[in-house]
Write a protein that holds these residues in place. Structure first.
Motif, PDB file in Angstrom:
ATOM      1  N   CYS A 100       0.838  -1.198   0.000  1.00 35.59           N
ATOM      2  CA  CYS A 100       0.000   0.000   0.000  1.00 35.59           C
ATOM      3  C   CYS A 100       0.874   1.249   0.000  1.00 35.59           C
ATOM      4  O   CYS A 100       2.087   1.175   0.215  1.00 35.59           O
ATOM      5  N   TRP A 101       0.223   2.384  -0.243  1.00 37.14           N
ATOM      6  CA  TRP A 101       0.948   3.641  -0.257  1.00 37.14           C
ATOM      7  C   TRP A 101       1.475   3.988   1.126  1.00 37.14           C
ATOM      8  O   TRP A 101       0.825   3.707   2.133  1.00 37.14           O
ATOM      9  N   SER A 102       2.621   4.619   1.171  1.00 38.02           N
ATOM     10  CA  SER A 102       3.240   5.022   2.432  1.00 38.02           C
ATOM     11  C   SER A 102       2.409   6.073   3.151  1.00 38.02           C
ATOM     12  O   SER A 102       1.477   6.645   2.590  1.00 38.02           O
ATOM     13  N   GLY A 103       2.795   6.326   4.398  1.00 39.23           N
ATOM     14  CA  GLY A 103       2.091   7.298   5.210  1.00 39.23           C
ATOM     15  C   GLY A 103       2.634   8.700   5.035  1.00 39.23           C
ATOM     16  O   GLY A 103       3.771   8.918   4.628  1.00 39.23           O
TER      17      GLY A 103
ATOM     18  N   SER B   5      -1.412   6.064   5.787  1.00 37.43           N
ATOM     19  CA  SER B   5      -1.273   6.009   4.331  1.00 37.43           C
ATOM     20  C   SER B   5      -1.923   7.258   3.758  1.00 37.43           C
ATOM     21  O   SER B   5      -2.892   7.778   4.320  1.00 37.43           O
TER      22      SER B   5
ATOM     23  N   SER C 296      -5.906   2.538   0.085  1.00 38.78           N
ATOM     24  CA  SER C 296      -4.952   1.881   0.989  1.00 38.78           C
ATOM     25  C   SER C 296      -5.385   2.045   2.440  1.00 38.78           C
ATOM     26  O   SER C 296      -5.290   1.108   3.243  1.00 38.78           O
TER      27      SER C 296
ATOM     28  N   LEU D  31      -6.151  -1.041   4.981  1.00 38.50           N
ATOM     29  CA  LEU D  31      -5.353  -1.085   6.207  1.00 38.50           C
ATOM     30  C   LEU D  31      -6.241  -1.053   7.449  1.00 38.50           C
ATOM     31  O   LEU D  31      -6.025  -1.813   8.404  1.00 38.50           O
TER      32      LEU D  31
ATOM     33  N   LYS E  86       4.681  -0.711   3.079  1.00 37.95           N
ATOM     34  CA  LYS E  86       4.284   0.658   2.760  1.00 37.95           C
ATOM     35  C   LYS E  86       5.340   1.244   1.833  1.00 37.95           C
ATOM     36  O   LYS E  86       6.481   1.453   2.231  1.00 37.95           O
TER      37      LYS E  86
ATOM     38  N   SER F 236       6.301   3.806  -1.868  1.00 34.41           N
ATOM     39  CA  SER F 236       5.927   4.991  -2.646  1.00 34.41           C
ATOM     40  C   SER F 236       6.225   4.790  -4.125  1.00 34.41           C
ATOM     41  O   SER F 236       6.308   5.750  -4.881  1.00 34.41           O
TER      42      SER F 236
ATOM     43  N   ASP G 245       1.824   4.289  14.103  1.00 35.22           N
ATOM     44  CA  ASP G 245       2.093   4.778  12.751  1.00 35.22           C
ATOM     45  C   ASP G 245       1.057   5.785  12.271  1.00 35.22           C
ATOM     46  O   ASP G 245       1.040   6.162  11.116  1.00 35.22           O
TER      47      ASP G 245
END
Length: 317
Positions: free
Chosen positions: A9-12, A18, A23, A27, A41, A43, A245
């Protein structure tokens, strides 16, 4: 022993686990059910097994990319947040999910991807800084075009031709949707009582993006922040299910201070390859445009002290 399920999934960023709505939904659902996932996670969507994010690699090696299909698979694996819902509550879930897609999702797309000020200063800025070179030069623009097409599909044939009229209609529908969600939630912790369900995962993912991100043009944020129960609802889920997170922010191209992580060798290889590709492209352009030319040196000529070799000449160019 079966391999663990892996979620890509996309990063935070922006204080969220995220930055991507889909995502976030997957999550959050996984956290609600306690599904044992190995989460990546990232990008760079090209590192996903499907080339898109989010994506789930099952314990049998199957790759699933659509969010609703990922959640359906988790349910089949006995991680079902809706297990205790009644038939009436199941019907309410479908109705509110449809409401989110028709009334709130179009405004989220418009806010983050169409509104010029938000797109340049927030959305594109994050993705351009987070993505590796050279993807950060063209991928945010391609993602924007995909979101524009998605908005056109959501609006359908009833879309007003005048952009101002469209924007006014979208935001009016979104305000009504938020008010309805606030009334339905009331003073409850979650939409169906004290335990979260799949509807909560989708509502949270839609609301928390709008609530958390500092937008230069936040036309709907003021209305959402005036609905205090929805704000408390998002804060409660963020602190309860993402305590470590929830404030994660991706540090783009930053060297870690601690020991090298398992992702670091891959990241370094990617950076080196990207630099080599960029240098090769620049050299090719220089040769084709005549900026640099290759000439055969005659044997009788002796280079003087200040002369450059071909390699040095190419480096300087």
């Amino acid at each position: 022993m079966a391999a663990p399920m892996e979620l890509f999934c996309w990063s935070g960023g922006w204080g969220l686990p995220s930055v991507d709505l889909d995502s976030l939904a997957v999550l959050t659902y996984a956290r609600f059910t306690g599904a044992p996932l190995k989460v990546h996670k990232i990008s760079n969507p090209w590192r996903s097994p499907s080339g898109t994010l989010p994506a789930l690699r099952t314990s049998h090696g199957e790759v699933i990319s659509a969010p609703h299909k990922i959640i359906t698979h988790l349910r089949k694996e006995k991680y079902n947040a809706d297990y205790d819902l009644s038939a009436r509550q199941g019907a309410d879930t479908l109705a509110f999910m449809s409401l989110l897609e028709e009334k709130l999702l179009p405004v989220l797309i418009h806010t983050f991807w169409i509104d010029a000020k938000n797109y340049v200063e927030v959305t594109r800025k994050w993705y351009a800084e987070a993505m590796p070179f050279p993807l950060n030069f063209f991928l945010p623009g391609r993602m924007q075009r995909q979101h524009i097409e998605r908005l056109q599909l959501l609006c359908g044939e009833h879309r007003p031709e005048n952009e101002e009229e469209l924007e006014k209609e979208l935001y009016q529908d979104a305000r009504e949707c938020l008010t309805l969600l606030s009334q339905r939630l009331g003073s409850q912790k979650f939409f169906f009582g004290d335990a979260p369900a799949s509807l909560d995962a989708f509502v949270f993912s839609h609301l928390v993006l709008l609530l958390q991100v500092k937008l230069p043009s936040g036309k709907l944020q003021a209305h959402l922040r005036g609905l205090h129960n929805l704000c408390a609802y998002c804060t409660h889920i963020l602190s309860l299910y993402f305590p470590w997170d929830g404030a994660e922010v991706l540090p783009p191209r930053q060297t870690p201070l601690g020991p090298e992580t398992e992702e670091e060798p891959y990241r370094r290889r990617t950076q080196v390859l990207s630099v080599l590709v960029g240098l090769a492209a620049m050299l090719g352009y220089a040769l084709l445009s005549g900026i640099v030319s290759i000439q055969r040196a005659t044997p009788a000529r002796t280079p003087g002290p200040g002369a450059l070799s071909m390699a040095e000449e190419e480096e300087e160019e």
